[in-house]
Design a protein around this motif. Structure first.
Motif, short mmCIF file in Angstrom:
data_model
loop_
_atom_site.label_atom_id
_atom_site.label_comp_id
_atom_site.label_asym_id
_atom_site.label_seq_id
_atom_site.Cartn_x
_atom_site.Cartn_y
_atom_site.Cartn_z
N LEU A 164 0.85 -1.20 0.01
CA LEU A 164 0.02 0.08 0.11
C LEU A 164 0.94 0.94 -0.03
CD1 LEU A 164 -2.89 -0.89 2.58
CD2 LEU A 164 -3.19 -0.31 0.14
N PHE A 168 0.49 4.05 -2.86
CA PHE A 168 0.03 5.35 -2.71
C PHE A 168 1.31 6.30 -2.52
CE2 PHE A 168 -3.62 3.13 -0.99
CZ PHE A 168 -4.80 4.16 -1.39
N GLY A 175 0.09 12.64 -10.04
CA GLY A 175 -1.02 13.32 -9.85
C GLY A 175 -2.38 12.65 -9.16
N ILE A 176 -2.08 11.22 -9.08
CA ILE A 176 -3.16 10.39 -8.51
C ILE A 176 -2.67 9.84 -7.24
CG2 ILE A 176 -4.65 8.36 -9.03
CD1 ILE A 176 -4.46 9.21 -12.09
N GLY A 177 -3.83 9.66 -6.38
CA GLY A 177 -3.47 8.90 -4.98
C GLY A 177 -4.65 8.13 -5.04
N ASP B 134 -11.82 3.69 -12.09
CA ASP B 134 -11.02 2.46 -11.74
C ASP B 134 -10.94 1.60 -13.04
OD1 ASP B 134 -9.41 1.11 -10.05
OD2 ASP B 134 -10.81 -0.28 -9.68
N ASP B 137 -8.03 1.80 -17.57
CA ASP B 137 -7.12 0.97 -18.42
C ASP B 137 -7.86 -0.21 -19.08
OD1 ASP B 137 -5.07 2.80 -17.46
OD2 ASP B 137 -5.16 1.55 -15.66
N LEU B 205 -10.64 8.93 -3.69
CA LEU B 205 -9.01 8.84 -3.96
C LEU B 205 -8.71 10.22 -4.42
CD1 LEU B 205 -9.13 8.60 -7.24
CD2 LEU B 205 -9.92 6.28 -6.54
N ILE B 206 -7.50 10.46 -4.96
CA ILE B 206 -7.12 11.85 -5.36
C ILE B 206 -6.82 11.60 -7.01
CG2 ILE B 206 -5.36 13.83 -5.10
CD1 ILE B 206 -4.71 12.87 -2.46
N ASN B 207 -7.62 12.41 -7.63
CA ASN B 207 -7.40 12.65 -8.88
C ASN B 207 -7.96 13.96 -9.51
OD1 ASN B 207 -9.94 12.20 -9.58
ND2 ASN B 207 -9.58 9.87 -10.34
N ARG B 211 -10.37 16.19 -7.32
CA ARG B 211 -10.00 17.64 -7.15
C ARG B 211 -10.99 18.51 -7.49
NH1 ARG B 211 -4.19 15.84 -7.73
NH2 ARG B 211 -4.74 16.00 -9.95
N GLY B 244 -8.71 7.05 0.04
CA GLY B 244 -7.86 6.16 -0.71
C GLY B 244 -8.52 5.42 -1.85
N PHE B 245 -9.93 5.32 -1.90
CA PHE B 245 -10.47 4.57 -3.01
C PHE B 245 -12.12 5.11 -2.82
CE2 PHE B 245 -12.21 0.91 -5.27
CZ PHE B 245 -11.30 1.10 -6.53
N ILE B 249 -12.34 -0.22 1.59
CA ILE B 249 -11.77 -1.57 1.72
C ILE B 249 -11.12 -1.70 2.72
CG2 ILE B 249 -10.51 -3.41 0.15
CD1 ILE B 249 -11.10 -1.55 -2.32
N VAL B 252 -7.46 -1.80 3.41
CA VAL B 252 -6.64 -1.32 2.30
C VAL B 252 -6.76 0.39 2.42
CG1 VAL B 252 -6.53 -0.96 -0.23
CG2 VAL B 252 -6.81 -3.29 0.86
N VAL B 428 -2.06 16.66 -3.74
CA VAL B 428 -1.41 15.59 -4.62
C VAL B 428 -1.17 14.48 -3.47
CG1 VAL B 428 -0.74 16.62 -6.64
CG2 VAL B 428 0.68 16.98 -4.77
N PRO B 429 -1.06 13.36 -3.61
CA PRO B 429 -0.79 12.25 -2.65
C PRO B 429 0.58 12.21 -2.41
CG PRO B 429 -1.06 11.40 -5.05
CD PRO B 429 -1.45 12.71 -4.97
N THR B 430 1.00 12.23 -1.04
CA THR B 430 1.97 12.35 -0.57
C THR B 430 2.45 11.06 0.43
OG1 THR B 430 1.66 13.77 1.32
CG2 THR B 430 2.48 14.74 -0.43
N LYS B 431 1.66 10.35 0.61
CA LYS B 431 1.70 9.37 1.60
C LYS B 431 2.84 8.19 1.38
CE LYS B 431 -1.13 5.57 3.51
NZ LYS B 431 -2.39 5.02 3.49
#
Lengths: 361, 431
Positions: A164, A168, A175-177, B134, B137, B205-207, B211, B244-245, B249, B252, B428-431
Motif C-alpha cells: 500500500l 500510494f 497526480g493520482i492517489g 477505476d 485501463d 482517492l485523489i485525481n 480535486r 484512498g478509494f 476496503i 486497504v 496531491v498524494p504524498t503518503k
C-alpha cells in the motif's frame, strides 16, 4: 530410521475411495442446501458454473490462468507441509514476489534491454523476493523461537502495508492517489499469451515445471526423504543427524520462491501492474488445496484445477442468477471441511491415529 | 505405495460427479430462459449502416452490459448506474440489461474487468458500460480487443479530442455529468447550515475528478458564506480528507466511518461526502442521536437521503438514464458515433428525470431560509449570473490559476492540478 522407511499398513483403497467420495457428496449437499436457502435453483446454478467454466475454449483456458499461480503456491506449500511447517506467510511471499518483479520492471523498462530479458529478470526477482520474505519466517522460527504461523501472519501484515505504501507513495501514478494500482506496464513488457486468449504458455510451463520439480524432490531424493523425516519427528531426525535448521530453511526458501514466482506472474501476465490485492488470496487457497489433496503432489494438480474451475465458473452466478459469486467460496470451504471430517472418521474407523501429512508424494 | 492410477481415479471423481450433475441438469434447464447462449437470431451490428426498414423486421432488441464497481444497491454511485440501466429498459422496448457488480480486484480476486466484460458479451451484450474511473485501463484494453462492441466508459476522458488523454478509439465513448454544479449547490447548502463554520469533505482517492469536485463544493460554500451570510471567507474552514478509494476496503483504504467521526469530534458540523457510499450520513445521524448537531450531504444517488432523512441537507446526484438511453438507441439504430459527453443539468428543472443529467434533491434537514437562498443560488447558476469558476482563482500553493476576469476553460476545470487556496487537505498524494 528403519521405521520411517517401512511401508505403513493402509486400508483398502476402495475404502479410501469411498470416504473421499462421501465427503464430496456431503459438500455438494451442503452447498445445495445453501443455494436453496438463498432461493436459487441449485441444478441451474451448478449448470451455470459448469457452463461458465468449460463453455468455451477461452473460459477453459481462463481456468488455467487461475490454476497457474494456485499451483505454484500449492507446490511450494507441499515442501513446507512435508517439513511439518504451516507456512501461513505464503500470502506475503506472493506479495513480495510481485513487489520485487514490479520494482525490477520499473527500473529496467526505460532501458534498451530486450523485453524478454527484462521479463526473465522479473521472474527471477519475484522468486528472490518471495524467498527472502520466507527466509524471515524461517530465521524467526529457528533463531527467535517464533512459531511460523505467528511469524507468517505478522509478515503478511507487513507485506500488505508495504504494497500500500508503494502504491500510494513512491510508485503512485502522477497526480493520482488511489489504490487502483501503479501505472500499467507497456504492452511489450506483458508476458506473451496464446493469441486471443489470456493464458501465457510461459506461465503454464513454469507451473508445470514447479509441479514436476516438487514431485521429483519429494519422491526421489534424499532431500525429500529428510524433509519427510523432519515432518514426522523433528527431534528424531535431528538425533539421526539431519541438519534440521538448514532443511527447514530450505523448504521455506523453496516455497517462498514459488510463491514469489506466482506473484511475478500475476504482475506480468494478469494485471500488468501492481495492485494491492495482487495475491488474489491464492496463498490461503493454496493451503486449502494442499490439505484437500492430502498433502500429495499428484492429487493437488486436479484439486487446484477444480478450485480454479469453480472460481471461473462462478462468475456466471451473478450474471444469470443474480447470485453472489462467493458461492464458490462456500463450496470450497465446505469441501475442505468435509474432507477433513472424513479423514477423522476414517482414522476412527481404522481405530488408530494417523498422521498422513506428507507421507509420500 | 498405492499405484498412482488409483489416485487419479479418486481425483477424477470430482469431475465425474460434476459431469453427472450436468447430465441431470440438461433437460431440466432447457425450459428456463435461455440466457446462457447468445441469441442465434441475426443481430444488427453496431457498425452497420442504418438497416433498411423492412416490413418483417420490427425493431429488434438489444442487450447491454454494465460493470458496476460497487454493489448494485450501494445507495451511491453504482446504484445510480443500476437505476439508469432500469430506466433504459423501461424507455426502450426490447432493451435488456445484464450487469455484474463489485467489479474490483478486491471483491473479485483473480479476475479483470475486461474478462468480466467478455462474459457479458458471451451472454449477448452489444454495448458494455464500464462505470468506474477505476476501470479506465481495462475499458481501453477491452475496447481495442473488441472493435465490434460499443464501449461506454463513465467518467473518463479518453474520447475527448481536446483533452490530454485522447486515444481515438472508434468504439469508445465517455459520459460524465457536470457534477461541479451539484457540488457547488451542496457546498452552498453546507455553508448556509454550519454553525461552527467548519465543513468537512470526505474524499475518495485523489485525481483530477475528485480535486475539481471538492474544489467546486468549496467555491459554492465560499460564495454563499460571503454573499448570503456576509461573513468573511477567512472564517470558513473547509477540510478535505481522502480515504484512498471510492469506497471502504477494509485493511486497504482509510475507514470512512472513522474519518467522519474525526470530523465530528473536531467540530466539523457538516460533512459533504465525495465517496460512493453513505458513511458520512450514517455517522451524522449517530452523532445527532447522541445530542450533537451534525448534518451531512451524501452523493451520487437520488435516494441517498432516505437512510437518515433527519440529518440530510440534500443530495447532488447523477441521472445517467437519458444519456445511456441516447447511446443505446443510437447503437440500435446504427447511428452511434464515439463522443465525449460532459453533460450538465437541465436548468429549467434540474430534477427532470428525462432531461437533466445532474440534479440536487433537498433534504428534510435544510431550513426554510436556507432552502429559499439555495433556490436563489441555483437560479443564479442556471442563468449565468453566478459564475464561480471565474478569476481570480488561486491554487492551494498560492499560484494564480485563473486570471482576474477570465473564466476557466473546460480543460482547466477538468484537469485541476491542486485544491484551491483556502481549502485544507492534500492536493496531491504524498503518503
Amino acid at each position: 530410521m528403519k521405521e520411517v522407511l517401512l511401508p505403513r499398513a493402509r486400508p483398502s483403497r476402495w475404502v479410501e475411495f469411498g470416504f473421499q467420495g462421501l465427503s464430496i457428496l456431503m459438500a455438494l449437499l451442503f452447498t445445495t442446501l445453501v443455494l436453496l436457502m438463498a432461493g436459487a435453483p441449485p441444478i441451474e446454478a451448478y449448470r451455470q458454473v459448469l457452463e461458465g467454466a468449460f463453455g468455451s475454449l477461452k473460459r477453459a483456458t481462463d481456468i488455467l490462468v487461475a490454476w497457474v499461480p494456485l499451483m505454484l503456491v500449492t507446490s511450494g506449500l507441499l515442501l513446507t507441509f512435508t517439513a511439518g511447517l504451516w507456512n501461513i506467510g505464503v500470502e506475503g511471499q506472493i506479495v513480495l514476489g510481485a513487489i520485487a518483479a514490479t520494482g525490477l520492471m520499473r527500473a529496467l523498462q526505460e532501458t534498451s534491454l530486450p523485453p524478454s530479458l527484462i521479463l526473465i529478470l522479473a521472474m527471477a526477482a519475484g522468486m528472490v523476493g518471495g524467498a527472502a520474505w520466507a527466509s524471515l519466517v524461517g530465521l524467526l522460527k529457528i533463531y527467535g523461537g517464533v512459531h511460523e504461523i505467528f511469524g507468517g501472519l505478522g509478515l503478511n501484515f507487513v507485506a500488505t502495508t508495504m504494497i500500500l505504501w508503494l502504491i500510494f507513495g513512491p510508485w503512485k501514478r502522477p497526480g493520482i492517489g488511489s489504490m487502483s494500482g501503479t501505472e500499467p506496464f507497456p504492452e511489450h513488457l506483458w508476458l506473451p499469451v496464446f493469441p486471443g486468449l489470456r493464458l501465457s504458455p510461459w506461465a503454464l510451463l513454469l507451473a508445470l515445471l514447479s509441479v514436476a520439480l516438487v514431485y521429483v524432490l519429494l519422491r526421489n531424493t534424499y532431500f525429500g526423504l529428510r524433509l519427510k523425516a523432519i515432518g514426522k519427528n523433528i527431534r528424531a531426525a535431528h538425533r539421526l543427524g539431519v541438519p534440521t535448521a538448514r532443511y527447514l530453511l530450505l523448504a521455506l526458501l523453496g516455497c517462498g520462491a514459488m510463491a514469489g514466482l506466482a506473484g511475478a506472474i500475476q504482475v506480468t501476465a494478469v494485471y500488468h501492474r501492481l495492485i494491492p490485492p495482487i495475491s488474489s488470496g491464492y496463498g490461503y487457497l493454496g493451503l486449502l488445496v494442499a490439505m484437500l489433496a492430502n498433502y500429495r503432489v499428484s492429487w493437488s494438480v486436479p484439486v487446484a484445477f477444480f478450485f480454479a474451475a469453480l472460481n471461473i465458473g462462478s462468475i456466471q452466478l451473478p450474471i444469470t442468477l443474480k447470485l453472489d459469486s462467493t458461492l464458490s467460496g462456500v463450496m470450497q470451504g465446505a469441501l475442505v471441511l468435509f474432507v477433513l471430517l472424513m479423514q477423522g472418521a476414517r482414522a476412527r474407523w481404522r481405530s488408530k491415529p494417523v498422521t498422513e501429512q506428507g507421507d509420500d508424494a | 505405495m498405492v499405484p498412482h492410477r488409483y489416485r487419479w481415479i479418486i481425483a477424477s471423481l470430482f469431475l465425474s460427479v460434476a459431469l453427472a450433475l450436468a447430465a441431470c441438469a440438461q433437460p431440466a434447464a432447457t425450459p428456463a430462459p435461455a440466457t446462457a447462449t447468445a441469441p442465434a437470431a441475426p443481430q444488427p451490428t453496431p457498425t452497420a449502416a442504418p438497416a433498411q426498414p423492412t416490413p418483417t423486421a420490427a425493431p429488434k432488441g438489444i442487450i447491454f452490459g454494465m460493470l458496476l464497481v460497487g454493489p448494485y444497491n450501494d445507495r451511491g454511485w453504482s446504484q445510480a448506474h443500476y437505476e439508469a440501466g432500469k430506466y433504459v429498459e423501461k424507455k426502450l422496448p426490447g432493451a435488456k440489461m445484464l450487469y455484474i457488480d463489485k467489479v474490483n480486484p478486491a471483491d473479485r480476486p483473480g479476475t479483470t474487468a475486461s474478462q468480466l466484460a467478455e462474459e457479458l458479451v458471451a451472454q449477448g451484450a452489444k454495448v458494455i458500460i464500464f462505470n468506474s474511473d477505476d476501470h479506465k485501463d481495462e475499458a481501453i484494453k477491452f475496447a481495442r480487443a473488441h472493435p465490434d462492441i460499443v464501449v461506454i466508459h463513465a467518467s473518463g476522458d479518453d474520447a475527448w479530442k481536446e483533452g490530454k488523454n485522447y486515444k481515438g478509439i472508434p468504439n469508445l465513448a465517455n459520459v460524465m455529468g457536470q457534477m461541479e454544479y451539484g457540488k457547488m449547490i451542496a457546498g452552498c447548502a453546507a455553508a448556509l447550515t454550519t454553525q461552527t463554520g467548519k465543513i468537512g469533505y470526505l474524499g475518495p482517492l485523489i485525481n483530477d475528478e475528485t480535486r475539481r469536485l471538492a474544489a467546486s463544493a468549496y467555491l459554492g460554500a465560499k460564495y454563499c458564506w460571503e454573499k448570503y451570510l456576509n461573513k468573511p471567507a477567512a472564517d470558513l474552514k473547509f477540510k478535505v480528507t481522502w480515504i484512498g478509494f471510492w469506497f471502504h476496503i477494509p485493511g486497504v483504504t482509510a475507514d470512512p466511518t472513522q474519518v467522519a467521526q474525526d470530523f465530528i469530534n473536531s467540530g466539523y458540523d457538516v460533512i459533504i461526502s465525495g465517496i460512493d457510499t453513505t458513511e458520512a450520513l450514517r455517522e451524522a445521524a449517530k452523532a445527532t442521536q447522541a445530542g450533537k448537531k451534525v448534518w451531512a450531504i451524501p452523493y451520487d444517488y437520488i435516494g441517498a437521503c432516505e437512510e437518515a432523512p433527519d440529518v440530510c441537507l440534500g443530495v447532488p446526484y447523477f441521472n445517467w438514464g437519458p444519456s445511456y438511453l441516447a447511446h443505446i438507441k443510437a447503437v440500435l439504430e446504427g447511428t452511434w458515433k464515439p463522443s465525449w459527453d460532459w453533460v450538465g443539468p437541465d436548468w429549467k428543472d434540474i430534477n427532470n428525470p428525462d432531461t437533466s443529467h445532474v440534479g440536487f434533491v433537498k433534504g428534510k434537514a435544510l431550513s426554510p431560509e436556507a432552502s429559499a437562498r439555495l433556490d436563489e443560488f441555483i437560479k443564479g447558476l442556471g442563468d449565468g449570473s453566478i459564475q464561480l469558476w471565474k478569476g481570480p482563482i488561486r491554487l492551494q500553493d498560492g499560484t494564480l490559476y485563473v486570471e482576474e476576469g477570465k473564466v476557466a476553460t473546460p480543460q482547466q476545470i477538468w484537469y485541476l492540478p491542486q485544491l484551491l487556496e483556502g481549502m485544507e487537505g492534500q492536493s496531491v498524494p504524498t503518503k
